[in-house]
Scaffold this motif. Structure first.
Motif, PDB file in Angstrom:
ATOM      1  N   HIS A  52       0.852  -1.200   0.000  1.00  0.00           N
ATOM      2  CA  HIS A  52       0.000   0.000   0.000  1.00  0.00           C
ATOM      3  C   HIS A  52       0.880   1.240   0.000  1.00  0.00           C
TER       4      HIS A  52
ATOM      5  N   HIS B 257       1.712   5.080  -2.701  1.00  0.00           N
ATOM      6  CA  HIS B 257       1.186   5.943  -3.762  1.00  0.00           C
ATOM      7  C   HIS B 257       2.317   6.400  -4.676  1.00  0.00           C
TER       8      HIS B 257
ATOM      9  N   THR C 247      -2.254   2.270  -4.311  1.00  0.00           N
ATOM     10  CA  THR C 247      -3.592   2.089  -3.749  1.00  0.00           C
ATOM     11  C   THR C 247      -4.552   3.245  -3.983  1.00  0.00           C
TER      12      THR C 247
ATOM     13  N   LYS D 254     -10.399   1.143  -4.838  1.00  0.00           N
ATOM     14  CA  LYS D 254     -10.096   1.757  -3.536  1.00  0.00           C
ATOM     15  C   LYS D 254     -11.153   2.782  -3.153  1.00  0.00           C
TER      16      LYS D 254
ATOM     17  N   HIS E 183      -4.893  -0.135   5.844  1.00  0.00           N
ATOM     18  CA  HIS E 183      -4.370   0.384   7.120  1.00  0.00           C
ATOM     19  C   HIS E 183      -4.863  -0.448   8.305  1.00  0.00           C
TER      20      HIS E 183
ATOM     21  N   ASP F 207       2.514   3.328   2.781  1.00  0.00           N
ATOM     22  CA  ASP F 207       1.596   4.426   2.462  1.00  0.00           C
ATOM     23  C   ASP F 207       2.352   5.659   1.980  1.00  0.00           C
TER      24      ASP F 207
HETATM   25 ZN   LIG Z   1      -2.837   5.293   1.205  1.00  0.00          ZN
END
Ligand SMILES: [Zn+2]
Length: 550
Positions: free
Chosen positions: A90, A92, A250, A305, A389, A451
């Motif tokens: 996960h 970006h 994600t 998502k 998460h 993340d």
């Molecule tokens: Zn995220």
């Protein structure tokens, strides 16, 4: 290329290999290494043979070197430790790559330093054009307060300025930016977000959640298709350097999907991508007949998502108990239950895996209820619902996740890197946050997840954070959730592959699987856990090619 169905193992000599071997000429043999394979049939090995981007054989140096043919290159690893390539399930990458190309990196230690960096950029920006910043983090500046509209006006009076918080759910605008977005003191807050005002009703500059849409509409996207590809190339270099060979993007857009394919075609993609598509694009994708799984071993369409609540680092996650020191603050939802259900059901019915961002326990329970409902209405074998998460859990959440085999993707580096934010959650709550030990003991398959940009991605930082539960300043948060080095590596490798339905393709070093691996300067199994983060990544290989060499 080898068909999985043709796979056989030669176990007689203790080596594992594709059969028949006489047809196979390895392109490359790595020998004299210390391989941790992740494969229980042969947990440790000294050598691997690689052909066509896949592992052909795994075993002792003698056994594998024996397979060398005329064209086989041989590389002596000098006893160095090698692990399967890490999977950041996960993050970006595409959007953060573009940010690194164009925006001001505001990961600085004071508001004055941020003002200086924005001022420098403004000096090089034509009048009236936007100055954008990212990775601002109020808890890492010495000022002990949030950035304000006034700070930004002081630094840059002649350009609209918009700075995003590292947590991804809060932004900061100057007066010209508010003007450009058509937002004034009297503008009402939109659903699912707000423009923060002070006691006299003045805009403070803080923009929460969906209030950002007013700005996103007017900030011109000046990125060309080449910029999109360049952004992917840049972030791919940054991530592979730290041992990552696969990522889950994600919150991808159709343009991101195109960018990954463009980078693959020009040879600039060093890591594999499982690209989730954001809910706002899902109608376009469904109309085109696209669903989860389309693509190849480099670029594949992931799940859909959605986002149920706020952020941990931004302190907007929707919790059952208030934030410490803010007795009336329970965080915020980012979508209604009906919205999440309607869009989720539509995508699921069209063949999409679902991944929903839920940090707080209240948000997780809401999403579980939606998954349970969709699962009842549209039964499907092996749906692999993902809880993105899945930060704050309780016993009943774990029971419900087990019943549905939901995959949690908890933050891997937060304890180590964002320790100073944990005070808002408190010692007691930390025993139930980023709950790797609990997930593993319950038989779930948690993944490694940075993340990025909110969190840091180096694979060795994830190991240290998960194994020690200790932050950079030595404070321990939730020691009950510690895992072993081997468990942390599995979380970062085979579990990530499972989360994208690719556990038969990657995530361990075994014949037939993609030749993705990392060579380390020291052995994490022999390292003091408090220095795991300092282990150098010396080389990273994706698909049989070195994508990083120190
Ligand atoms: Zn995220």
């Amino acid at each position: 290329m080898f068909e999985i169905s043709r796979r056989n193992f030669v176990v007689g000599l203790g080596a594992l290999a594709i059969f028949p071997l006489e047809k196979a000429e390895p392109d490359l043999i790595l020998h004299n290494g210390n391989f941790w394979t992740g494969n229980s049939r042969l947990p440790r090995a000294q050598a691997v043979a690689i052909s066509g981007g896949r592992f052909l054989a795994v075993g002792s140096s003698d056994e594998v070197l024996h397979l060398a043919a005329g064209k086989s290159r041989k590389v002596d690893l000098g006893g160095k430790t090698a692990l399967p390539g890490f999977i950041d399930a996960h993050c970006h990458p595409a959007v953060s790559g573009r940010m690194h190309l164009r925006q001001v990196d505001c990961d600085l230690r004071s508001i004055a330093a941020i003002q200086g960096a924005l001022r420098d950029r403004a000096a090089k920006t034509p009048p009236g054009e936007w100055v954008l910043g990212f990775k601002y983090d109020d808890t890492k500046t010495s000022d002990g307060r949030m950035l304000t509209r006034k700070d930004l006006d002081e630094a840059v009076p002649d350009h609209p300025v918009y700075v995003s918080h590292r947590g991804g759910h809060t932004d900061f605008a100057n007066s010209l930016a508010f003007k450009a977005a058509g937002v004034s003191q009297s503008t009402p807050d939109p659903a699912g977000g707000n423009f923060v005002r002070d006691s006299s009703g003045q805009l403070t500059g803080v923009v929460n959640e969906r209030a950002a849409e007013a700005f996103n509409k007017v900030i011109p996207s000046s990125y060309t298709r080449d910029d999109y590809r360049e952004g992917v190339k840049l972030i791919s270099k940054m991530m592979t350097k730290t041992g990552i060979t696969s990522v889950g993007d994600t919150l991808g857009s159709p343009e991101d999907l195109q960018a990954y394919q463009d980078a693959r075609d020009t040879g600039d993609l060093g890591m594999r991508v499982y690209c989730f598509i954001g809910w706002s694009y899902i109608d376009r994708m469904i109309a085109a007949g696209v669903r989860t799984g389309l693509g190849d071993e480099w670029v594949r369409v992931g799940g859909m998502k959605q986002v149920a609540d706020g952020a941990i680092s931004g302190r907007t996650a929707r919790l059952s108990q208030p934030y410490i020191g803010q007795p009336n603050d329970y965080g915020t939802f980012s979508a209604t239950e009906e919205e999440l259900y309607e869009i989720g059901r539509k995508a699921y019915a069209a063949g999409w895996q679902l991944g929903t961002h839920a940090n707080g326990d209240i948000a997780i329970e809401r999403v579980l209820g939606i998954y349970e409902r969709i699962n009842r209405e549209i039964p499907r074998h092996d749906p692999r619902f993902r809880m993105e998460h899945c930060t704050l859990i309780n016993d009943s959440i774990i029971e419900r996740m087990r019943a549905l085999n939901v995959i949690p993707t908890p933050f891997s580096t937060y304890v180590y890197y964002h320790g100073e934010k944990m005070q808002y959650y408190g010692e007691e709550r930390l025993k139930h946050m980023f709950a790797l030990r609990t997930f593993i003991d319950a038989g779930l398959r948690p993944t490694q997840a940075s993340d990025y940009p909110p969190g840091e991605f180096p694979a060795m930082m994830a190991l240290q954070s998960e194994v020690t539960r200790t932050d950079m300043n030595g404070h321990i948060w939730g020691a009950n959730q510690r895992v072993t080095v081997a468990e942390a590596i599995r979380v970062g490798t085979i579990n990530g592959a499972y989360a994208s339905f690719e556990e038969n393709l990657k995530g361990s070093i075994e014949p037939g699987k993609l030749a993705d691996l990392v060579v380390l300067g020291r052995d994490p199994f022999k390292e003091d856990p408090s220095t795991l983060v300092t282990i150098p990544v010396e080389r990273t290989m994706t698909g049989g090619k070195w994508v990083y060499e120190s």
